[in-house]
Each structure stands twice: as structure tokens, then as C-alpha cells.
Design a protein around this motif. Structure first.
Motif: not given
Length: 316
Positions: A43-54
Motif C-alpha cells: 500500500l505504501f509503494q502504491s501510495i508513493n508511486f511515481r510515473g503515469a506511464n508505469a
């Protein structure tokens, strides 16, 4: 937003109380490689995720993290059921407190030499956010580097280690209540291994040479084999009510487990089974609700349901 369907993600078999098995299962809940760790890490990885292309990778991690919430619920409920009930106790809510058990039996004596005494002293025969030796769960377990490849590698290692530990837990007990949950989590850990392995492959990472999925021979466990035969290790759910998840762009093709199955991300969620609320435990003074308090609880629940109906409409 997250919604809760009042179903358990998998059935829990009925068996006798087993506080020792409950304590062992605490490692799978609050240990370094347990369900609380996977839930919070993803959940923290998804909350902090960066990069719309990914975005497909974010959706994959978030879907697995959402499923892990249900795993915390499942294993916590299993621990509570393994603790629920005291030998020889047949008391009723209106029994006098100085005669708590049948023939004067001491209702909580099992707490003195079985498992974790805090299950009875603190948890009222319920799960705790600790590992098998009582260490509190720690947020320092969570790995979130911000680098997609590193995070996926770490997630694959986490699922592999978690599955290995659950295979050991299976070997520690023959209690049907414990094994029904352990076997389900073994298979779902494999599904998540497949997800992270396939995600790494799409990024050109040859994970097999550095981090092979461990060969646990878990298919020899009959409860696990039944689930594998259903292909549960090759399904991944989106848990996405808005139908916006792109995780299926990654979770497809031949399974990295080399078991001849195809990866399938077409289902939103498993059907689940209804949750049954545990009975009162007078010897634990749980819930300890007198008639006046129960009336207040019921009135509050009615107000909350009326508010839900007004906001979302009446549920079927």
C-alpha cells in the motif's frame, strides 16, 4: 477509497481451540514476513508511486496490497477462532463471577502454559499485532525505495519468504482451522510471486538467475493441492470497483511457476464467505455490554444503516 464486503476471502474450517497453533500463526500475521508487512509495504509503494506511464505496475501492486488487507482479516480471524473457548468452561452470561466454569473450573487456565499469555490477558482470546514471540509489529519492516525494479525484487523475495514460512507453519500443526487458512495463504503467496516475477520480466530483469522461486513442494499438502488444481496460484484480482485497473497488461501469459497454467487477471474479487461474529466470552468480560449499553449500540447501528441507505441506496 476502500470498501469492505463483510465476507472472509476464504472459508475457515472448524476444529478444536489450539492456542499453540494460534501463537505460531502470529508470525504469519505480525512477523517480519507476515501479512501485516505485505499489506503495508504494497500500500505504501502504491501510495508513493511515481510515473503515469508505469500505471499498470502501480495497479498491480495496489491490487495485491488490497488483497493483503483481506489476508490480515483472514489470518487474524483464524487466530481468534483458535483461541476461542476454554476447556471445561460452560458458563453463561448470568453466572456469578466467583463460579465462572462448570464445577468451578478455572476458565482461563489454558493461558498459563499454552501459547502467548497476552492472547488472554490483553486480547480477550483474539489476535494481536505481534510476531510469534510477542514482538510488536514494526513499520521499519516496510521497504519502499521508490525504484520500481528494486521494489519488485524486494516484493518477490518477501512473498517467497512468506510462503516458505507458511509451509513451515503447516508442518507445525494438524489443526484443521489453522491448516485451512495456511494452505490458502501458501497458494495466494505463489500467485503474488508470479505477479512480481512477471512484472520483472516485462522490465527485462532476469530474476531467475538471482532469485529463484523456492521449491517448497507445497503441492504435497492435500489442502494446497486442491487449491492448486483450481488454478488459484495463477489468478490475480483487481479489487477495483471503478474497472480502471491496468494490472492485466502485466499479469498475463504462461505462469512463471512453470506449472503449465495461464495467468488470469480478469476477476475483480473472489466470492468469499460470510463472516460470523464470535460468541460472547463472559470469562473475558467481552464484550461486557449490559442491557442499557446494548440498546445504545443497537440504536447507533440503526442510525448508521439509515445514513448508509440514504447515501448509497438500500443494499440487496
Amino acid at each position: 477509497m476502500y470498501f469492505h464486503l463483510q465476507n472472509l476471502i476464504n472459508p475457515i474450517e472448524q476444529d478444536e481451540p489450539d492456542p499453540a497453533a494460534a501463537n505460531a500463526l502470529q508470525e504469519g500475521l505480525g512477523g517480519q514476513f507476515g501479512e501485516m508487512r505485505t499489506m503495508m509495504q504494497y500500500l505504501f509503494q502504491s501510495i508513493n508511486f511515481r510515473g503515469a506511464n508505469a500505471k499498470p505496475y502501480k495497479d498491480l501492486i495496489q491490487g495485491i496490497g488490497t488483497e493483503e488487507i483481506s489476508h490480515v482479516e483472514l489470518i487474524g480471524t483464524t487466530i481468534a477462532r483458535l483461541l476461542d473457548g476454554s476447556p471445561e468452561y460452560r458458563g453463561k452470561p448470568d453466572d456469578p463471577v466467583d463460579l465462572p466454569g462448570a464445577r468451578g473450573a478455572t476458565p482461563l487456565n489454558i493461558a498459563l502454559d499454552h501459547g502467548n499469555i497476552h492472547h488472554y490477558l490483553v486480547g480477550a482470546q483474539g489476535a494481536l499485532p505481534v510476531d510469534a514471540v510477542g514482538n510488536p509489529w514494526s513499520g521499519s519492516y516496510v521497504y519502499n525505495s521508490g525504484n520500481l525494479v528494486l521494489d519488485l525484487l524486494y516484493n518477490l523475495m518477501l512473498e517467497s519468504t512468506g510462503r516458505l514460512q507458511k509451509c513451515r507453519l503447516y508442518e507445525m500443526t494438524d489443526n484443521k482451522t489453522a491448516r485451512s487458512t495456511i494452505s490458502y495463504l501458501i497458494v495466494r503467496d505463489q500467485a503474488h510471486e508470479n505477479a512480481y516475477a512477471r512484472a520483472l520480466e516485462t522490465l527485462g530483469v532476469n530474476w531467475r538467475t538471482a532469485l529463484p522461486i523456492p521449491k517448497t513442494s507445497a503441492e504435497r499438502f492435500p489442502e494446497v493441492k486442491r487449491l492448486l488444481d483450481l488454478g488459484l496460484q495463477s489468478k490475480q484480482y483487481s479489487f477495483d470497483l471503478g474497472d480502471q485497473s491496468e494490472a492485466g497488461r502485466i499479469f498475463q501469459g504462461i505462469s512463471p511457476s512453470d506449472d503449465g497454467t495461464q495467468l488470469d487477471a480478469t476477476e475483480q474479487a473472489p466470492e468469499g464467505v460470510p463472516i460470523q461474529i464470535a460468541p460472547e466470552r463472559p470469562e473475558e468480560f467481552s464484550p461486557g455490554a449490559d442491557p442499557e449499553l446494548m440498546a445504545l449500540i443497537e440504536a447507533t447501528a440503526a442510525m448508521e444503516m439509515a445514513d448508509i441507505d440514504a447515501t448509497f441506496g438500500k443494499l440487496g
